[in-house]
Design a protein around this motif. Structure first.
Motif, PDB file in Angstrom:
ATOM      1  N   SER A  56      -0.895   1.871  -6.267  1.00  0.00           N
ATOM      2  CA  SER A  56      -0.060   1.124  -5.428  1.00  0.00           C
ATOM      3  C   SER A  56       0.926   2.561  -4.615  1.00  0.00           C
ATOM      4  N   GLU A  57       1.264   3.417  -5.605  1.00  0.00           N
ATOM      5  CA  GLU A  57       1.851   4.534  -4.602  1.00  0.00           C
ATOM      6  C   GLU A  57       0.955   5.211  -3.719  1.00  0.00           C
ATOM      7  N   THR A  58      -0.442   5.165  -3.746  1.00  0.00           N
ATOM      8  CA  THR A  58      -1.491   5.733  -2.762  1.00  0.00           C
ATOM      9  C   THR A  58      -1.417   4.693  -1.603  1.00  0.00           C
ATOM     10  N   ALA A  59      -1.415   3.534  -1.684  1.00  0.00           N
ATOM     11  CA  ALA A  59      -1.367   2.626  -0.742  1.00  0.00           C
ATOM     12  C   ALA A  59      -0.041   2.560   0.028  1.00  0.00           C
ATOM     13  N   ARG A  60       1.135   2.983  -0.684  1.00  0.00           N
ATOM     14  CA  ARG A  60       2.315   3.091   0.207  1.00  0.00           C
ATOM     15  C   ARG A  60       2.244   4.246   0.966  1.00  0.00           C
ATOM     16  N   HIS A  61       1.789   5.395   0.342  1.00  0.00           N
ATOM     17  CA  HIS A  61       1.613   6.658   1.216  1.00  0.00           C
ATOM     18  C   HIS A  61       0.880   6.256   2.651  1.00  0.00           C
TER      19      HIS A  61
END
Length: 348
Positions: A56-61
């Motif tokens: 999820s954090e990678t997608a946000r990045h």
């Protein structure tokens, strides 16, 4: 008027494909025109030492930078959306949330620009980019990255998997070891392990697991996770020694299964692709084996072996030229997308 018509004619002969890659912690947009990489910007999501990257954090990045990277790619290539013939994106394999993010952007761009869309297999992107850059003819491919470890050879319109990891990928094993001994993730854990390994002098015996054509890395990881703290505390070895020993053991396993596949295919070429493929020690060990067999080793530098947009554009170019496109209704992502599921319509 004649001059104008020849200009437009020559442009129609050239195929321009833009590729979007974002299956893990790199987001890249690359543009390829008939075997020439026009631009290939990317960004990497880096987490603090001791931590991995969550989907999820990678997608946000990826969401926060993808439009900037797209703009950079077009500007660097000196192209407008009208110049692009096809929009390619990574369909899989990879992490779900980052893949979805990139697929959404590619889908939107294709519709806004009125261009055909193409879902590309990430592994085949690596192979086609490697073939383009090194000019390898028909190599046995060792594909090694954070998420994949496969020995691949082309046969009868498929990239066949001859051997693979039966648990975790080699890059994942290295990354997770880096977390255990708190090695920095900048620029990447694997790169930092490689630099530390050069200073290692003592070889620590580690489990070596080859099963026929396949390898297993989870045992060696568990072993080193459990024992490394104690070994370092008692001064039995240094962190550098552990990096050195882990690399030597993992890479020996990879060279063994690659050589076995070469013997099976009567192959005289090896191509190493994927993020772990830019490790110079792996290239050196593979080079020794190739030399003993009178074979030739092909490898690329970090600009092309680490995930990038141009590799997706290049595989997309091959697919598009051979008549493939992806309907909007079929433009989903597949987290477990096997290399051998793709019909290779662009090679005889």
């Amino acid at each position: 008027t004649t001059k104008d018509s020849t200009v437009s004619q020559s442009h129609t002969d050239m195929t321009v494909v833009i590729g979007f890659e974002g299956s893990a912690n790199k987001i890249g947009v690359g543009i390829v025109r008939d075997g020439e990489v026009l631009s290939n910007p990317r960004r990497t999501y880096i987490t603090p030492p001791g931590q991995g990257f969550l989907p999820s954090e990678t997608a946000r990045h990826h969401r926060s930078v993808i439009l900037t990277v797209l703009k950079e790619a077009l500007e660097e290539a000196g192209l407008k959306p009208a110049d692009v013939d096809c929009v390619a994106y990574t369909k899989g394999p990879g992490m779900g949330a980052p893949l979805v993010t990139v697929a959404l952007v590619a889908r939107t761009v294709a519709q806004l620009w009125g261009k055909p869309l193409l879902g590309v297999n990430h592994c085949i992107g690596h192979i086609e980019m490697g073939r383009l850059i090194t000019q390898a003819n028909n190599p046995t491919v060792l594909y090694v990255s954070g998420g994949n470890t496969q020995v691949i050879a082309y046969s009868e319109r498929r990239y066949r998997i001859f051997g693979e990891t039966i648990d975790i990928a080699v890059g994942n094993c290295l990354d997770r070891f880096a977390r255990v001994i708190k090695i920095s993730n900048d620029p990447s854990p694997g790169y930092n392990i490689e630099q530390m390994a050069k200073k290692g002098t003592q070889y620590v015996e580690l489990p070596y697991t080859v099963k026929g054509m396949d390898v297993s890395f989870s045992g060696i990881l568990s072993y080193i996770e459990v024992r490394s703290g104690k070994m370092l505390k008692c001064n039995q070895c240094t962190a550098e020694d552990l990096c050195f020993s882990l690399q030597e053991t993992l890479f020996s396993m990879l060279v063994e299964i690659t050589e076995r596949a070469m013997a099976h295919c009567s192959s005289q070429e090896v191509l190493i692709v994927g993020g772990v493929g830019c490790n110079l020690r792996l290239q050196e060990m593979m080079g020794v084996m190739c030399k003993e067999r009178g074979a030739k080793l092909f490898a690329t530098d970090e600009s092309f072996c680490i995930d990038n947009g141009a590799m997706i554009a290049q595989a997309g170019w091959e697919m598009f030229r051979s008549g493939q496109t992806t309907e909007l209704s079929d433009s989903w992502i597949t987290q477990r997308y096997r290399t051998d599921e793709v019909e290779v319509t662009w090679r005889d």
